[in-house]
Design an enzyme around this catalytic site. Structure first.
Site, PDB file in Angstrom:
ATOM      1  N   ARG A 110     -11.550   7.954  -2.865  1.00 46.35           N
ATOM      2  CA  ARG A 110     -11.958   9.350  -2.491  1.00 46.35           C
ATOM      3  C   ARG A 110     -13.425   9.492  -2.355  1.00 46.35           C
ATOM      4  O   ARG A 110     -14.265  10.145  -1.718  1.00 46.35           O
ATOM      5  CB  ARG A 110     -11.522  10.263  -3.821  1.00 46.35           C
ATOM      6  CG  ARG A 110     -11.424  11.577  -3.475  1.00 46.35           C
ATOM      7  CD  ARG A 110     -10.851  12.400  -4.923  1.00 46.35           C
ATOM      8  NE  ARG A 110      -9.678  11.902  -5.189  1.00 46.35           N
ATOM      9  CZ  ARG A 110      -9.114  11.685  -6.510  1.00 46.35           C
ATOM     10  NH1 ARG A 110      -9.972  12.520  -7.557  1.00 46.35           N
ATOM     11  NH2 ARG A 110      -7.959  11.196  -6.947  1.00 46.35           N
ATOM     12  N   SER A 165      -5.121   5.121  -4.413  1.00 49.17           N
ATOM     13  CA  SER A 165      -5.102   6.299  -4.758  1.00 49.17           C
ATOM     14  C   SER A 165      -4.882   6.643  -6.203  1.00 49.17           C
ATOM     15  O   SER A 165      -4.262   6.079  -6.790  1.00 49.17           O
ATOM     16  CB  SER A 165      -3.901   7.016  -4.001  1.00 49.17           C
ATOM     17  OG  SER A 165      -3.675   8.490  -4.427  1.00 49.17           O
ATOM     18  N   LYS A 166      -5.598   7.594  -6.711  1.00 44.53           N
ATOM     19  CA  LYS A 166      -5.533   7.990  -8.300  1.00 44.53           C
ATOM     20  C   LYS A 166      -4.446   8.865  -8.532  1.00 44.53           C
ATOM     21  O   LYS A 166      -4.057   9.428  -9.232  1.00 44.53           O
ATOM     22  CB  LYS A 166      -6.873   8.682  -8.689  1.00 44.53           C
ATOM     23  CG  LYS A 166      -7.889   7.454  -8.362  1.00 44.53           C
ATOM     24  CD  LYS A 166      -9.319   8.106  -9.312  1.00 44.53           C
ATOM     25  CE  LYS A 166     -10.206   6.937  -9.516  1.00 44.53           C
ATOM     26  NZ  LYS A 166     -11.372   7.288  -9.789  1.00 44.53           N
ATOM     27  N   ASN A 167      -3.686   9.459  -7.305  1.00 41.74           N
ATOM     28  CA  ASN A 167      -2.676  10.164  -7.254  1.00 41.74           C
ATOM     29  C   ASN A 167      -1.333   9.203  -6.960  1.00 41.74           C
ATOM     30  O   ASN A 167      -0.316   9.951  -6.658  1.00 41.74           O
ATOM     31  CB  ASN A 167      -2.588  11.092  -6.416  1.00 41.74           C
ATOM     32  CG  ASN A 167      -3.767  12.234  -6.527  1.00 41.74           C
ATOM     33  OD1 ASN A 167      -4.001  12.704  -7.835  1.00 41.74           O
ATOM     34  ND2 ASN A 167      -4.936  12.194  -5.658  1.00 41.74           N
ATOM     35  N   ASP A 181       0.905  -1.000  -0.082  1.00 39.42           N
ATOM     36  CA  ASP A 181       0.087  -0.120  -0.051  1.00 39.42           C
ATOM     37  C   ASP A 181       0.890   1.334  -0.044  1.00 39.42           C
ATOM     38  O   ASP A 181       2.102   0.984   0.461  1.00 39.42           O
ATOM     39  CB  ASP A 181      -0.910  -0.049   1.187  1.00 39.42           C
ATOM     40  CG  ASP A 181      -1.681   1.361   1.506  1.00 39.42           C
ATOM     41  OD1 ASP A 181      -2.102   1.370   0.436  1.00 39.42           O
ATOM     42  OD2 ASP A 181      -1.731   1.804   2.466  1.00 39.42           O
ATOM     43  N   ASP A 205      -1.497  -0.413   6.145  1.00 39.98           N
ATOM     44  CA  ASP A 205      -1.768   0.176   7.283  1.00 39.98           C
ATOM     45  C   ASP A 205      -3.134   0.571   7.716  1.00 39.98           C
ATOM     46  O   ASP A 205      -3.523   1.248   8.723  1.00 39.98           O
ATOM     47  CB  ASP A 205      -1.092   1.613   7.413  1.00 39.98           C
ATOM     48  CG  ASP A 205      -1.877   2.570   6.274  1.00 39.98           C
ATOM     49  OD1 ASP A 205      -2.108   2.220   5.293  1.00 39.98           O
ATOM     50  OD2 ASP A 205      -2.299   3.779   6.824  1.00 39.98           O
ATOM     51  N   ASP A 211      -0.197   5.095   0.785  1.00 33.49           N
ATOM     52  CA  ASP A 211      -0.439   6.024   1.827  1.00 33.49           C
ATOM     53  C   ASP A 211      -0.311   5.475   3.158  1.00 33.49           C
ATOM     54  O   ASP A 211      -1.182   4.531   3.433  1.00 33.49           O
ATOM     55  CB  ASP A 211      -1.865   6.923   1.606  1.00 33.49           C
ATOM     56  CG  ASP A 211      -1.764   7.377   0.147  1.00 33.49           C
ATOM     57  OD1 ASP A 211      -0.709   8.410  -0.086  1.00 33.49           O
ATOM     58  OD2 ASP A 211      -2.671   7.382  -0.570  1.00 33.49           O
ATOM     59  N   GLY A 250      -7.338   4.023   3.589  1.00 37.87           N
ATOM     60  CA  GLY A 250      -7.428   3.018   2.774  1.00 37.87           C
ATOM     61  C   GLY A 250      -8.646   2.793   1.547  1.00 37.87           C
ATOM     62  O   GLY A 250      -8.880   2.303   0.837  1.00 37.87           O
TER      63      GLY A 250
HETATM   64  C1  BG6 Z   1      -5.857   5.793  -0.041  1.00 29.29           C
HETATM   65  C2  BG6 Z   1      -5.722   6.718   1.289  1.00 29.29           C
HETATM   66  O1  BG6 Z   1      -4.276   5.211  -0.364  1.00 29.29           O
HETATM   67  O2  BG6 Z   1      -6.142   6.368  -1.127  1.00 29.29           O
HETATM   68  C3  BG6 Z   1      -7.036   7.320   1.305  1.00 29.29           C
HETATM   69  O3  BG6 Z   1      -5.399   5.950   2.240  1.00 29.29           O
HETATM   70  C4  BG6 Z   1      -7.436   8.237   0.171  1.00 29.29           C
HETATM   71  O4  BG6 Z   1      -7.019   8.121   2.410  1.00 29.29           O
HETATM   72  C5  BG6 Z   1      -7.383   7.098  -1.026  1.00 29.29           C
HETATM   73  O5  BG6 Z   1      -8.923   8.671   0.286  1.00 29.29           O
HETATM   74  C6  BG6 Z   1      -7.680   7.808  -2.457  1.00 29.29           C
HETATM   75  O6  BG6 Z   1      -6.864   8.712  -2.794  1.00 29.29           O
HETATM   76  P1  BG6 Z   1      -6.745   9.785  -3.595  1.00 29.29           P
HETATM   77  O7  BG6 Z   1      -5.228  10.284  -3.880  1.00 29.29           O
HETATM   78  O8  BG6 Z   1      -7.139   8.933  -5.159  1.00 29.29           O
HETATM   79  O9  BG6 Z   1      -8.061  10.769  -3.479  1.00 29.29           O
HETATM   80 MG    MG Z   2      -2.709   3.079   3.476  1.00 30.07          MG
END
Ligand code: BG6
Ligand code: MG
Length: 220
Positions: free
Chosen positions: A48, A115-117, A8, A169, A10, A45
């Protein structure tokens, strides 16, 4: 035999929880919604769109779909802007060492993030080269606690779930690993990730030596 690792992002590789918190807090303040660290911890986890729904449920708020999408995009703009200051100094202690060690020993390594980032974060950390496969919020449609993102990673590495260890996590992330029949390492407190096969308080303790010692019959 363990041949691969799935991480993972974040909360395992880097700590973005504070940046997510700040962005959701800013949006919540603008909307007059209550938002605190306890609510933020529930967002670990999860995607969004699921996150904004949790915050709205917490506030008994309901809005039409288009507005929710717009607000989630606004939060994301704030979050993405905050990533600009992230540097290769921002690994969680121990994370870079573990990734380097896995590379040296020739294990396959995948990212399994909601995450998309994720690609942006890996670029800021200069971490892209540690991964053979990048699974992120764009790779699968069903998010954690469904196992899809980890199955995506194992499949792309050409491995079975029982040949991989997942690092997570989030409670939902450990649930996802278990649902996919992966071995799991939880990073964080017992009440959050105590259901993982092995748990460490922080990544600093999660060395390859410790992981191999625990799963010794799986490393030959
Ligand atoms: C996860 C985070 O990795 O990504 C979450 O733990 C978050 O808190 C999720 O909401 C989506 O992230 P993003 O960057 O696509 O908004
Ligand atoms: Mg995480």
């Amino acid at each position: 035999m363990i041949k691969g690792f799935i991480f993972d992002l974040d909360g395992v590789i880097t700590d973005t929880a504070a940046s997510h918190y700040d962005a959701w807090k800013k949006l919540s303040d603008e909307m007059g919604w209550a938002f605190d660290h306890a609510v933020n911890d529930k967002l670990r986890g999860i995607s969004r769109m699921d996150s904004i729904q949790v915050i709205m449920d917490h506030n008994n708020a309901s809005l039409d779909e288009a507005t929710i999408i717009e607000l989630a995009a606004k939060k994301n703009e704030i979050y993405v802007a905050s990533l600009e200051t992230m540097t290769p100094e921002d690994y969680l202690p121990g994370a870079k060492e573990l990734l380097t060690h896995l590379r040296t020993e020739g294990f396959s390594v995948a990212l399994g993030s909601a995450s998309k980032n994720a690609i942006k974060v890996l670029q800021q950390l200069n971490a892209t080269a540690y991964f053979d496969v990048i699974g992120d919020g764009n790779s699968v449609s069903k998010s954690k606690p469904e196992p899809d993102i980890f199955l995506y990673g194992s499949e792309k590495m050409g491995l079975q779930p029982d040949e991989c260890i997942v690092f997570e996590d989030a409670e939902s992330g450990v649930d996802a690993a278990k649902a996919g029949r992966f071995y799991s390492v939880g990073i964080g407190p017992e009440e959050r990730v105590g259901h993982a096969d092995l748990r460490f308080d922080t990544m600093a303790e999660a060395t390859l030596f410790e992981v191999k010692a625990y799963f010794k019959e799986l490393f030959g």
